[in-house]
Write a protein that holds these residues in place. Sequence first.
Motif, mmCIF file in Angstrom:
data_model
loop_
_atom_site.group_PDB
_atom_site.id
_atom_site.type_symbol
_atom_site.label_atom_id
_atom_site.label_comp_id
_atom_site.label_asym_id
_atom_site.label_seq_id
_atom_site.Cartn_x
_atom_site.Cartn_y
_atom_site.Cartn_z
ATOM 1 N N PRO A 12 0.817 -1.218 0.000
ATOM 2 C CA PRO A 12 0.000 0.000 0.000
ATOM 3 C C PRO A 12 0.851 1.268 0.000
ATOM 4 N N GLY A 13 2.034 1.191 0.606
ATOM 5 C CA GLY A 13 2.913 2.349 0.652
ATOM 6 C C GLY A 13 3.343 2.816 -0.723
ATOM 7 N N VAL A 62 0.620 5.008 -2.009
ATOM 8 C CA VAL A 62 0.661 6.297 -1.302
ATOM 9 C C VAL A 62 1.807 7.149 -1.850
ATOM 10 N N ALA A 63 2.971 6.516 -2.025
ATOM 11 C CA ALA A 63 4.134 7.241 -2.554
ATOM 12 C C ALA A 63 3.860 7.773 -3.952
ATOM 13 N N GLY A 81 0.965 8.619 -5.125
ATOM 14 C CA GLY A 81 0.082 9.779 -4.968
ATOM 15 C C GLY A 81 0.847 11.018 -4.530
ATOM 16 N N ILE A 82 1.793 10.846 -3.587
ATOM 17 C CA ILE A 82 2.604 11.981 -3.129
ATOM 18 C C ILE A 82 3.433 12.543 -4.279
ATOM 19 N N THR A 126 7.172 5.520 7.172
ATOM 20 C CA THR A 126 7.005 6.868 6.636
ATOM 21 C C THR A 126 8.226 7.284 5.834
ATOM 22 N N ILE A 177 8.221 5.433 2.530
ATOM 23 C CA ILE A 177 7.256 5.982 1.575
ATOM 24 C C ILE A 177 7.792 7.257 0.943
ATOM 25 N N ALA A 188 8.605 7.940 -2.891
ATOM 26 C CA ALA A 188 8.034 9.086 -3.598
ATOM 27 C C ALA A 188 9.126 9.874 -4.326
#
Length: 410
Positions: free
Chosen positions: A40-41, A44-45, A47-48, A177, A180, A184
């Motif tokens: 999932p990370g 998220v990355a 998206g960032i 964190t 991620i 990113a």
Amino acid sequence: MDRLARRLGVRDAVIIGLGSMLGAGVFVVFAPAAAAAGGPGLLVALGIAGFIAYCNATSSARLAARYPESGGTYVYGRERLNPFAGFLAGWGFVIGKTASCAAMALTIGAYLWPGQARLVAVAAVVAVTAVNLRGVTKTATTTRILVLVVLAVLALVAVVGATDVSLGRIDQPGGTTRGILTAAGLLFFAFAGYARIATLGEEVRDPERTIPRAVPLALGLVLVIYLVLAVIALGVLGPTRLAASAAPLADVVTAAGLPGLAWVVRAGATVAVTGVLLSLVAGVGRTTLAMARRRDLPAALAAVHQVHQVPHRAELAVAAVVIVVVAVADVRSAIGFSSVTVLVYYAIANAAALTLGREPARKLPVQALAVAGLIGCVVLAVSLPLSSVLSGFGVLALGAAWYALRPARH
């Protein structure tokens, strides 16, 4: 002063942006990003990275419409901040993107002929330079063909992979964190091609209208493609297998039960990365041209070919340096190094865009995007692997020292 001809419309500009972005993220960066962020990370990355790229795209589009000439943030930093900010942006772009050119050329070699990867990489650099020297319209035409081929291959991967997607593989725990943010930063490398539109600003027709339309359109299309393929790659391979894969999309079709299609995907990867290299060499050459015009690089590089209307000396110089880097570098170190310097480049672009807020027509939301982009670039830059951070900022510091000592040399 020699000027470049304005030949590119919205469609050509979008295609050059797509050709610059499609390839690096899909075929090169997904694996190390998954290793850093987990399942999932990774999403998220992505998206960032996409959001920060959008912030940067907004700032770049506003600045490019105001200053429609070759050079991108090198010009914006000089005009809106100070000459040193412009120099640092240009220096970071030329050095970082030269490393990117070498990484893409080595990737082509690894896909086509692993045993002679460096030889193939040199041949690829020579070939794309020859195309660019024929003129920017040839570059746009060639890139259009490459983009169509790549989109067909990616559609094949999506259709085949969708039959074997498991949401349970995507939802595996893992990723911190810091991981991620590292992912990113690596994935941002895949989005950076939208700036190629801005660096071609002197060759775009009606830049005040074309650039603000082309940049977000190209970026939005690529973000959708990346999200779809990231979900499919994770859903078929899982984060652990994806992180270990040298050719993730080829492994997707193999895992989905059609290993005979892997060669098609490998061929598509070669085509995609060739498109990236084509646009990279063009963009670096034009920033080199802009810096040479202002004597931040040797003035001899400022020449524009009388027939083909391209900065031929700058592009030949860039190609020569890339060939040298290909002889000594490896792909992963080149990508990490490039990410650091390119993020600094965009941090300066956002800082320059903030000065546009002093004009009555500007609204708060675009200023907020510039602030978010500035902060995001700095955070992602320092979140990359330590070796990349040290080498990237070290080269930027060397450039700053050269700039400071330059008056004494003259």
